[in-house]
Design a protein around this motif. Structure first.
Motif, PDB file in Angstrom:
ATOM      1  N   LEU A   5       6.597  -0.532  -7.022  1.00  0.00           N
ATOM      2  CA  LEU A   5       5.961  -0.597  -5.785  1.00  0.00           C
ATOM      3  C   LEU A   5       7.195  -1.059  -4.953  1.00  0.00           C
ATOM      4  O   LEU A   5       8.346  -1.629  -5.200  1.00  0.00           O
ATOM      5  CB  LEU A   5       4.966  -1.874  -5.638  1.00  0.00           C
ATOM      6  CG  LEU A   5       3.720  -1.799  -6.687  1.00  0.00           C
ATOM      7  CD1 LEU A   5       3.154  -3.113  -6.636  1.00  0.00           C
ATOM      8  CD2 LEU A   5       2.859  -0.685  -5.984  1.00  0.00           C
ATOM      9  N   ASN A   8       7.681  -5.090  -0.381  1.00  0.00           N
ATOM     10  CA  ASN A   8       6.983  -5.849   0.050  1.00  0.00           C
ATOM     11  C   ASN A   8       5.721  -6.084  -0.807  1.00  0.00           C
ATOM     12  O   ASN A   8       5.150  -7.327  -0.880  1.00  0.00           O
ATOM     13  CB  ASN A   8       6.771  -5.640   1.661  1.00  0.00           C
ATOM     14  CG  ASN A   8       6.079  -4.134   1.658  1.00  0.00           C
ATOM     15  OD1 ASN A   8       6.228  -3.268   0.896  1.00  0.00           O
ATOM     16  ND2 ASN A   8       5.028  -4.009   2.620  1.00  0.00           N
ATOM     17  N   LEU A   9       5.179  -5.073  -1.431  1.00  0.00           N
ATOM     18  CA  LEU A   9       4.068  -4.975  -2.192  1.00  0.00           C
ATOM     19  C   LEU A   9       4.332  -5.715  -3.498  1.00  0.00           C
ATOM     20  O   LEU A   9       3.462  -6.412  -3.835  1.00  0.00           O
ATOM     21  CB  LEU A   9       3.363  -3.656  -2.297  1.00  0.00           C
ATOM     22  CG  LEU A   9       3.024  -2.948  -1.008  1.00  0.00           C
ATOM     23  CD1 LEU A   9       2.429  -1.522  -1.418  1.00  0.00           C
ATOM     24  CD2 LEU A   9       2.010  -3.693  -0.659  1.00  0.00           C
ATOM     25  N   ASP A  10       5.449  -5.416  -4.069  1.00  0.00           N
ATOM     26  CA  ASP A  10       5.719  -5.906  -5.438  1.00  0.00           C
ATOM     27  C   ASP A  10       5.800  -7.575  -5.261  1.00  0.00           C
ATOM     28  O   ASP A  10       5.368  -8.324  -6.077  1.00  0.00           O
ATOM     29  CB  ASP A  10       7.138  -5.554  -5.763  1.00  0.00           C
ATOM     30  CG  ASP A  10       7.594  -6.061  -7.037  1.00  0.00           C
ATOM     31  OD1 ASP A  10       7.128  -5.508  -8.214  1.00  0.00           O
ATOM     32  OD2 ASP A  10       8.491  -6.850  -7.132  1.00  0.00           O
ATOM     33  N   ALA A  12       4.441  -9.453  -2.725  1.00  0.00           N
ATOM     34  CA  ALA A  12       3.059  -9.914  -2.492  1.00  0.00           C
ATOM     35  C   ALA A  12       2.222 -10.155  -3.866  1.00  0.00           C
ATOM     36  O   ALA A  12       1.433 -11.017  -4.240  1.00  0.00           O
ATOM     37  CB  ALA A  12       2.355  -9.040  -1.585  1.00  0.00           C
ATOM     38  N   LEU A  13       2.389  -9.062  -4.799  1.00  0.00           N
ATOM     39  CA  LEU A  13       1.512  -9.217  -6.142  1.00  0.00           C
ATOM     40  C   LEU A  13       2.233 -10.384  -6.746  1.00  0.00           C
ATOM     41  O   LEU A  13       1.381 -10.867  -7.520  1.00  0.00           O
ATOM     42  CB  LEU A  13       1.703  -7.694  -6.896  1.00  0.00           C
ATOM     43  CG  LEU A  13       0.959  -7.610  -8.184  1.00  0.00           C
ATOM     44  CD1 LEU A  13      -0.271  -7.807  -7.961  1.00  0.00           C
ATOM     45  CD2 LEU A  13       1.500  -6.450  -8.874  1.00  0.00           C
ATOM     46  N   ASP A  27      -2.094  -6.232   5.665  1.00  0.00           N
ATOM     47  CA  ASP A  27      -1.873  -5.000   5.217  1.00  0.00           C
ATOM     48  C   ASP A  27      -1.643  -4.811   3.693  1.00  0.00           C
ATOM     49  O   ASP A  27      -1.886  -4.003   3.079  1.00  0.00           O
ATOM     50  CB  ASP A  27      -0.872  -4.258   6.070  1.00  0.00           C
ATOM     51  CG  ASP A  27      -1.340  -3.761   7.541  1.00  0.00           C
ATOM     52  OD1 ASP A  27      -2.751  -3.727   7.491  1.00  0.00           O
ATOM     53  OD2 ASP A  27      -0.642  -3.431   8.455  1.00  0.00           O
ATOM     54  N   ASP A  28      -0.617  -5.741   3.181  1.00  0.00           N
ATOM     55  CA  ASP A  28       0.013  -5.844   2.129  1.00  0.00           C
ATOM     56  C   ASP A  28      -1.359  -6.140   1.184  1.00  0.00           C
ATOM     57  O   ASP A  28      -1.354  -5.468   0.065  1.00  0.00           O
ATOM     58  CB  ASP A  28       1.027  -6.894   1.610  1.00  0.00           C
ATOM     59  CG  ASP A  28       2.222  -6.410   2.582  1.00  0.00           C
ATOM     60  OD1 ASP A  28       2.289  -5.329   3.026  1.00  0.00           O
ATOM     61  OD2 ASP A  28       3.138  -7.327   2.475  1.00  0.00           O
ATOM     62  N   ARG A  30      -4.462  -5.501   1.733  1.00  0.00           N
ATOM     63  CA  ARG A  30      -5.305  -4.323   1.743  1.00  0.00           C
ATOM     64  C   ARG A  30      -4.888  -3.156   0.757  1.00  0.00           C
ATOM     65  O   ARG A  30      -5.646  -2.568  -0.012  1.00  0.00           O
ATOM     66  CB  ARG A  30      -5.484  -3.866   3.000  1.00  0.00           C
ATOM     67  CG  ARG A  30      -6.597  -4.834   3.907  1.00  0.00           C
ATOM     68  CD  ARG A  30      -6.632  -4.043   5.263  1.00  0.00           C
ATOM     69  NE  ARG A  30      -7.499  -4.886   6.072  1.00  0.00           N
ATOM     70  CZ  ARG A  30      -7.380  -5.267   7.219  1.00  0.00           C
ATOM     71  NH1 ARG A  30      -6.588  -4.611   8.128  1.00  0.00           N
ATOM     72  NH2 ARG A  30      -8.435  -5.965   8.000  1.00  0.00           N
ATOM     73  N   LYS A  31      -3.243  -2.906   0.941  1.00  0.00           N
ATOM     74  CA  LYS A  31      -2.688  -1.932   0.089  1.00  0.00           C
ATOM     75  C   LYS A  31      -3.103  -2.249  -1.321  1.00  0.00           C
ATOM     76  O   LYS A  31      -3.282  -1.355  -2.249  1.00  0.00           O
ATOM     77  CB  LYS A  31      -1.391  -1.725   0.463  1.00  0.00           C
ATOM     78  CG  LYS A  31      -1.340  -0.933   1.616  1.00  0.00           C
ATOM     79  CD  LYS A  31       0.130  -0.934   2.045  1.00  0.00           C
ATOM     80  CE  LYS A  31       0.212  -0.551   3.418  1.00  0.00           C
ATOM     81  NZ  LYS A  31       1.707  -0.409   4.088  1.00  0.00           N
ATOM     82  N   LEU A  32      -2.791  -3.583  -1.911  1.00  0.00           N
ATOM     83  CA  LEU A  32      -2.904  -4.036  -3.219  1.00  0.00           C
ATOM     84  C   LEU A  32      -4.324  -3.725  -3.608  1.00  0.00           C
ATOM     85  O   LEU A  32      -4.796  -3.325  -4.869  1.00  0.00           O
ATOM     86  CB  LEU A  32      -2.445  -5.408  -3.392  1.00  0.00           C
ATOM     87  CG  LEU A  32      -1.024  -5.464  -3.469  1.00  0.00           C
ATOM     88  CD1 LEU A  32      -0.686  -6.957  -3.424  1.00  0.00           C
ATOM     89  CD2 LEU A  32      -0.117  -4.895  -4.331  1.00  0.00           C
TER      90      LEU A  32
END
Length: 61
Positions: A5, A8-10, A12-13, A27-28, A30-32
């Motif tokens: 990912l 930023n998404l990595d 956040a996860l 937004d992060d 929501r994307k996850l």
């Protein structure tokens, strides 16, 4: 399986998986959710589901 990912998404996860109390952009989250890596947690918040756990196993730091 998912490729790595964006940073930023990595991050956040990993924050969600470690149940850290750190603010993240909506937004992060929501994307996850759209990628089916997290789900709503009973009582509020988010939790990593089996697909998210598999991603974390595959992409250890």
């Amino acid at each position: 399986m998912l490729e790595k990912l964006p940073g930023n998404l990595d991050e956040a996860l990993r924050i969600i998986a470690n149940e850290e109390q750190i603010a993240m952009p909506l937004d992060d989250i929501r994307k996850l959710l759209l990628m089916s890596l997290i789900t709503h947690k009973l009582g509020g918040g988010w939790m990593v589901n089996s697909k998210g756990r598999e991603y974390l196993k595959r992409h250890k730091r």
